[in-house]
Design a protein around this motif. Sequence first.
Motif, short mmCIF file in Angstrom:
data_model
loop_
_atom_site.label_atom_id
_atom_site.label_comp_id
_atom_site.label_asym_id
_atom_site.label_seq_id
_atom_site.Cartn_x
_atom_site.Cartn_y
_atom_site.Cartn_z
N ARG A 97 0.84 -1.21 0.00
CA ARG A 97 0.00 0.00 0.00
C ARG A 97 0.86 1.25 0.00
N THR A 155 -17.24 0.75 -3.20
CA THR A 155 -15.79 0.92 -3.24
C THR A 155 -15.29 0.89 -4.67
N VAL A 156 -15.78 -0.08 -5.44
CA VAL A 156 -15.38 -0.18 -6.85
C VAL A 156 -15.82 1.07 -7.59
N PHE A 208 -12.16 -8.93 -6.48
CA PHE A 208 -11.41 -8.41 -5.34
C PHE A 208 -12.17 -8.47 -4.02
N LEU A 261 -14.81 -6.84 -3.11
CA LEU A 261 -15.09 -5.47 -2.68
C LEU A 261 -16.57 -5.18 -2.87
N ASP A 262 -17.08 -4.24 -2.08
CA ASP A 262 -18.47 -3.85 -2.30
C ASP A 262 -18.54 -2.91 -3.51
N LYS A 263 -19.71 -2.83 -4.08
CA LYS A 263 -19.90 -2.05 -5.31
C LYS A 263 -19.56 -0.59 -5.12
N VAL A 300 -5.66 -0.14 -4.56
CA VAL A 300 -6.92 -0.70 -5.08
C VAL A 300 -7.15 -0.22 -6.51
N GLN A 322 -13.44 3.95 -6.85
CA GLN A 322 -12.14 3.76 -7.49
C GLN A 322 -12.24 3.92 -9.01
N ALA A 341 -15.71 -6.10 -8.64
CA ALA A 341 -16.09 -6.23 -7.23
C ALA A 341 -15.97 -7.69 -6.78
#
Length: 143
Positions: free
Chosen positions: A26, A68-69, A62, A64-66, A39, A72, A59
């Motif tokens: 990171r 967050t995607v 990875f 990930l919730d929608k 990400v 990004q 999503a």
Amino acid sequence: MNVRNTRTQAVDTIQRELTAFARRARGRATELHPELSLVAYSILDLILERDGRLATDVAEQFLLDKSTVSRQVGALERLGYLERAVDPANRRNHVLQATPEGRKVAREAERRRREAFQARFADWADADVTAMAGYLARYNRGD
């Protein structure tokens, strides 16, 4: 020390070291490209690797919730690295695709990432690097 304690300690060490690896990754992400989070870089990389993806596929890939995607992807679009195209299979969906600038940025970040890994493994024996690659691939497959 018994075998069970040795295994438990080894698993604890692996967990601790993978966590340290993730933190370092990171931190290095901004060195690779100051405008890309780890990400966002990973999303761009996946889209390039798969020659376009739906946001729902990203999503799922990875975990990930929608939202967050969506954030990004929005950042990548604002930077001019991604664009949306109508999905020919379902015109209600949009396929995320890298722009020429996104491809250029990803290539440069990949070059820097490869150099950083090469430097990190410079004094490792080839057999050790090969073994680690195999172990990581096995771990990520879930074998």
